[in-house]
Motif scaffolding. Structure first.
Motif, PDB file in Angstrom:
ATOM      1  N   LEU A 144       0.837  -1.210   0.000  1.00 39.44           N
ATOM      2  CA  LEU A 144       0.000   0.000   0.000  1.00 39.44           C
ATOM      3  C   LEU A 144       0.866   1.253   0.000  1.00 39.44           C
ATOM      4  N   ALA A 145       1.924   1.225   0.796  1.00 45.40           N
ATOM      5  CA  ALA A 145       2.838   2.380   0.843  1.00 45.40           C
ATOM      6  C   ALA A 145       3.447   2.606  -0.537  1.00 45.40           C
ATOM      7  N   ALA A 146       3.945   1.521  -1.156  1.00 42.10           N
ATOM      8  CA  ALA A 146       4.614   1.655  -2.459  1.00 42.10           C
ATOM      9  C   ALA A 146       3.634   2.149  -3.521  1.00 42.10           C
ATOM     10  N   ALA A 147       2.413   1.640  -3.489  1.00 38.93           N
ATOM     11  CA  ALA A 147       1.403   2.076  -4.468  1.00 38.93           C
ATOM     12  C   ALA A 147       1.038   3.542  -4.239  1.00 38.93           C
ATOM     13  N   SER A 148       1.019   3.962  -2.984  1.00 39.68           N
ATOM     14  CA  SER A 148       0.711   5.367  -2.673  1.00 39.68           C
ATOM     15  C   SER A 148       1.788   6.289  -3.228  1.00 39.68           C
ATOM     16  N   VAL A 149       3.033   5.902  -3.047  1.00 37.48           N
ATOM     17  CA  VAL A 149       4.140   6.722  -3.546  1.00 37.48           C
ATOM     18  C   VAL A 149       4.078   6.807  -5.076  1.00 37.48           C
ATOM     19  N   ARG A 150       3.701   5.693  -5.692  1.00 32.11           N
ATOM     20  CA  ARG A 150       3.578   5.690  -7.147  1.00 32.11           C
ATOM     21  C   ARG A 150       2.499   6.671  -7.601  1.00 32.11           C
ATOM     22  N   GLY A 151       1.383   6.690  -6.888  1.00 37.30           N
ATOM     23  CA  GLY A 151       0.310   7.629  -7.207  1.00 37.30           C
ATOM     24  C   GLY A 151       0.729   9.073  -6.939  1.00 37.30           C
ATOM     25  N   PHE A 152       1.484   9.270  -5.864  1.00 35.05           N
ATOM     26  CA  PHE A 152       2.019  10.591  -5.528  1.00 35.05           C
ATOM     27  C   PHE A 152       2.833  11.125  -6.702  1.00 35.05           C
ATOM     28  N   ARG A 153       3.780  10.319  -7.172  1.00 35.05           N
ATOM     29  CA  ARG A 153       4.670  10.768  -8.241  1.00 35.05           C
ATOM     30  C   ARG A 153       3.926  10.997  -9.552  1.00 35.05           C
ATOM     31  N   SER A 154       3.024  10.070  -9.900  1.00 35.89           N
ATOM     32  CA  SER A 154       2.406  10.201 -11.223  1.00 35.89           C
ATOM     33  C   SER A 154       1.507  11.433 -11.266  1.00 35.89           C
ATOM     34  N   THR A 155       0.884  11.772 -10.140  1.00 38.22           N
ATOM     35  CA  THR A 155       0.072  12.992 -10.084  1.00 38.22           C
ATOM     36  C   THR A 155       0.939  14.227 -10.337  1.00 38.22           C
ATOM     37  N   LEU A 156       2.085  14.262  -9.700  1.00 41.60           N
ATOM     38  CA  LEU A 156       2.948  15.437  -9.815  1.00 41.60           C
ATOM     39  C   LEU A 156       3.665  15.478 -11.157  1.00 41.60           C
TER      40      LEU A 156
END
Lengths: 424, 424
Positions: free
Chosen positions: A130-142
């Motif tokens: 979940l943490a790794a997927a969250s970071v992935r979403g964080f980056r792709s948004t930015l």
């Protein structure tokens, strides 16, 4: 022969010979037959064995070559029959925690002392997924919003940002310090790239032994230029949190299930309350400089009831309690253009607008009784032209802890570091 | 009014009123007219001004509201006329380097002392944009191949991995060390996720003052389980490097142009030469334990001529020079299942297969005259079942340096840290 992942078995034609690799998750001997449950990164597979006594112990890594065979009672409808099981290492020692049980029943010290093994439990592993997927979403948004990823130094020359709780390093015979945040650097880089983010470790010599503090944690940092005020920053934060939630749904749906995480819905607009009104609402004295944990909880409950939102932004924190680079609220210098984002009644994010005029920095630093010369390398950026800007930082472990509802932030940190713990 | 980026001007209908924000890149006063060249993160725009003497100095941040007007001689065919120019901060001090010149003409010390300003030069900024795009390609390749991103601790309890060149920290009154690499942790996490990667800082108390060493750099680390040998690792490395190149083309085409980078073509299969044969080819004695820089250059030239490849993998480095966790070459224990990847004749990546049997670790550690008990937290993972595995690490700054052809790695590091430098 190509390797087949456990997750591909349900779509494997019965009768096909397959090659699986993974860990002996569980051995089960019945009267006439035995089962080996194999675990790989994608899931579990059931292997039917004639002689269970010859199987290697649990957690040994093995290769299994056998026939995919339809069995409605097997997970996914396919099990492996007529297997040849080949160990890939020596017989594994008995794990310190029973990894095959659906629930991970281990005390916190056991979990932490045996982290490399305890993280193998599917429900525990899911937390990090979940943490790794969250970071992935964080980056792709930015990335999609024109931000540039940066990597800023962790060695810094002075402990100027907050002064307290810094780690000192022997840097080639002289003292250096570990950065408590990339704050100064992300601001300077707004002068270069306008919009930047960084995902990296930050270091706090946190002397308190609490369930929400670590000596080292992962900070998701964002900073952007050409804003009007902190509300523009809050709008980006809303998109980022929505992107993290989308990342979880897209990249880790199985982990949501395995961990029992409660993934929030991010409202189109996050409700905002002014610090002044927040104090009044919780019945605190109007000169309180900060919100106590019970105040945050009460505000979280109010946001859920009143706005149906797991999130609440509190803006306008008193200038007296914010760092020197904080931008005051125009018209009333007691308050600031900064905010905290509460997630389910706990602080998750701190952010706001920063000062950008060199004269404002000069005054703010002098007001603390300090010499602006101490900050010369940082102030360069402002003297040479900076835009109005602001940003925020999300603590990754706090985010995952709230998502999964664990009591202690250490339960969602791969190898936590604190006052007492420096291993494994 | 929404902000328009400079890059959007060529597609803006002439006659439209636009709002731009950015830095005064250049003021130019001619006899009858003046120009303000505005710079934002996307590019430059030409603004036509009646009275150039009223313009704020270069690098001041400004807002420009004016009319988009067709002019074939303006960059992109559109310039801004009848502008209202509003400064967003105080008049900027004269930059220490002339940012408006097409070439960044500054000595290395000037570049480094004034990093927050020097990085604003479009050609310099491009170098980091290449780095960021490369990291994006690195991650997306691995995400697509089932890898999990991890974040491992930078504080470690002992200096066991290499013993030398570690930074010591005062960790709540006792000594701790900064991780020189995530090696031990990424291996342990192969036991959990099978395939992991990490992008993060590593710390080397490097006492040498060279053009290719830093005290802190960004390491792109990969580790994967269930391999046959190091050739499987090399195949993943090939995909990763190809992904980094694709990332550059996809996300930073303008930066390639601005920086003059020579982006390589990654061959379908990277040529491989055994260390033994490499020594013979360069005419070095057969008992040399390592390749000297001139050997690497000669091998790079050979790979280019013979295989048309900017890349060459050298496999089989002598066990004596590799770390204790290195897997030997089956059949000849003098050599190892490890490799270096040379990029244009310089080492870019080190990788290989690791030991995975607990008894092999026990023997390897004792062979160094050390006590396996010292490594107990790390060895847990192996005792409880690990697959055959391997991995590699790419130094981000070395990659960008090669791509852009800079002489010194500091020229592609945002805020370099070395023996002498701890600021800005």
């Amino acid at each position: 022969m190509q390797r087949t992942l456990c997750s591909a078995l349900p779509t494997t034609p019965p009768g096909e010979t397959v090659r699986l690799q993974g860990w002996v998750h569980r051995r089960r001997e019945l009267a006439t037959v035995a089962f080996l449950v194999l675990r790989d990164r994608s899931g579990l597979a059931q292997v039917v064995v004639r002689d269970g006594s010859a199987l290697p112990p649990e957690e040994t890594t093995v290769e299994v070559v056998g026939t995919a065979t339809a069995n409605p009672q097997a997970p996914g409808g396919i099990e492996i029959t007529d297997p040849v099981v080949t160990p890939l290492t020596e017989p594994a020692a008995t794990p310190p925690v029973e990894l095959w049980r659906p629930e991970l029943n281990a005390s916190l010290p056991t979990l932490l002392d045996h982290a490399p093994v305890a993280w193998r439990h599917p429900a525990q592993r899911a937390r990090w997924e979940l943490a790794a997927a969250s970071v992935r979403g964080f980056r792709s948004t930015l990335d999609a919003a024109g931000f540039t990823e940066v990597q800023t130094p962790k060695f810094v020359a002075s402990a100027t940002e907050s002064g307290a709780n810094v780690f000192e390093v022997d840097y080639f015979g002289r003292p250096a310090y570990l950065a408590q945040s990339p704050q100064f650097y992300k601001q300077q880089l707004v002068g270069v790239f306008e919009r930047v983010y960084e995902v990296g470790p930050v270091f706090r010599a946190e002397p308190h032994d609490t369930v929400r503090h670590l000596a080292e944690y992962v900070s998701l940092d964002v900073e952007l230029g050409f804003i009007d005020d902190h509300r523009d920053v809050l709008a980006v934060l809303r998109e980022v949190v929505a992107g993290m939630v989308a990342g979880v749904h897209e990249h880790a749906p199985a982990a949501v299930e395995r961990s029992g995480a409660r993934v929030p819905v991010v409202p189109e607009e996050i409700p905002v309350i002014h610090f002044r009104d927040a104090l009044a609402m919780v019945g605190a004295p109007e000169d309180e400089p900060d919100l106590a944990p019970e105040h945050e909880r009460a505000l979280g409950a109010w946001a859920l009831e009143e706005h149906g939102s797991d999130f609440l932004a509190v803006e306008g924190y008193p200038m007296a309690k914010r760092p020197f680079y904080t931008h005051p609220e125009p018209g009333d210098g007691r308050w600031s253009n900064s905010f905290d984002l509460l997630f389910r009644g706990l602080e998750l994010v701190t952010g706001g607008q920063r000062l950008h005029r060199p004269s404002a920095y000069d005054a703010a630093i002098r007001a603390r009784g300090e010499d602006p010369a101490t900050y010369a390398p940082y102030l360069q950026a402002f003297e040479h032209g900076m835009p109005p800007h602001g940003g925020f930082a999300i603590g990754l472990e706090r985010w995952t802890a709230r998502l999964t509802g664990v009591a202690n932030i250490r339960e969602v940190t791969l190898f936590p570091r604190d006052l007492h713990r420096l291993t494994p």
